[in-house]
Design an enzyme around this catalytic site. Structure first.
Site: not given
Lengths: 214, 94
Positions: A119, A122-124
């Site tokens: 991602c 962000c940090s999906c």
């Protein structure tokens, strides 16, 4: 006192090292905003400390083993694998996993394709099946480099992909969450789902590693 | 589904840099790719981020780009791709 200490060879204080505390450093702007909003929500009765704790506990107790069990089932049940690829959320619901509002997108590694998930914004991450993302997945270095030079990053994870295979990076940005079905390694013929699940690690389901029979 | 594009269509990502919460990364803006699949209609996250209802829903696509097109000096085979999920309002026919 100072003179007394001066008789030592050197000042021992300098040799002491401490493990850094998680709270070390000044809180950032967004951290402060998060605290402020949390306090406001609690003050106004929209959120209780118990609700917050329970939500945190739930997220942090999700285990990668759910994902491994799903992959083992996909390896042994071709129809289930097809349903996973067609509609991830529905197939996961069959085995009691609620993937939530995000659309679970399941991609399969083959002899020709190595999939890898990131991602960049962000940090999906598919928390419903893999739990919390590892620190490296959230690092700026991984998020930027795996898109620009995926083969180099994969080799740093010990995964060398030959040039006659396609590397397919999946940038998970908004409403999709990805799960990679790794290739079932040779030498696992006749294994039970439990045996198979034991060799499916978190990193193989993100696509930076491949499972082996040993 | 309400989307205007179908799998196999060639699309170009709008090259624009509006302020605010955007879910289309910079590196893919202005690039041309192919619709891999239609993912469905979702409330627009760029509106949800500001407390709006995100309606009308926007169609989300998976768009496949050749890495050699995205990066000038990409070190890898021509077949390597990056698949990005992109909302309809960021895409133009190409």
């Amino acid at each position: 006192m100072a003179e007394e200490r001066g008789t030592h060879d050197h000042d021992h204080d300098h040799d002491l090292t401490f493990q850094p505390n998680i709270e070390d450093g000044e809180p950032g702007r967004y951290e402060l905003m998060t605290y402020a909003i949390r306090e406001l929500l609690m003050e106004k009765g929209h959120l209780t400390p118990e609700e917050l704790r329970a939500a945190q506990e739930k997220v942090e107790s999700l285990q990668k083993s759910d994902g491994a069990m799903i992959i083992a089932k996909a390896w042994t049940d071709p129809d289930f694998k097809q349903r996973l690829l067609d509609d991830g959320n529905a197939a996961l619901a069959e085995v009691g996993v609620d993937a939530g509002a995000a659309k679970m997108t399941v991609v399969e590694n083959t002899d020709d394709v190595q999939n890898v998930v990131v991602c960049t914004l962000c940090s999906c991450y598919p928390r419903a099946v893999l739990g919390m993302p590892p620190d490296w997945y959230r690092s700026k270095s991984y998020r930027s480099r795996v898109v620009i030079e995926p083969r180099k990053v994969l080799s740093e994870f010990g995964t060398d992909v030959p040039d006659d295979m396609t590397v397919r990076v999946h940038d998970s940005l908004a409403d999709l969450r990805y799960l990679v079905i790794p290739r079932r390694p040779e030498g696992t013929e006749g294994w039970s789902e439990e045996q198979l699940a034991a060799i499916v690690t978190r990193d193989t389901m993100v696509g930076v590693a491949n499972p082996t029979a040993s | 589904m309400s989307g205007n594009f179908a799998p196999g269509d060639t699309v170009k990502v709008i090259s624009t840099h509006p302020p605010g919460h955007r879910r289309t990364p910079y590196y893919i803006r202005g690039k041309t790719g192919e619709i891999e699949r239609v993912c469905g209609d979702f409330a627009n996250p760029e509106e949800l981020a500001y407390g709006f209802d995100g309606l009308p829903k926007k169609t989300l696509y998976r768009v496949r780009f050749k890495q050699s097109h995205v990066w000038d000096d990409y070190a890898g085979p021509e077949t390597d791709t990056v698949d990005v999920d992109i909302y309809e309002h960021w895409l133009l026919p190409a």
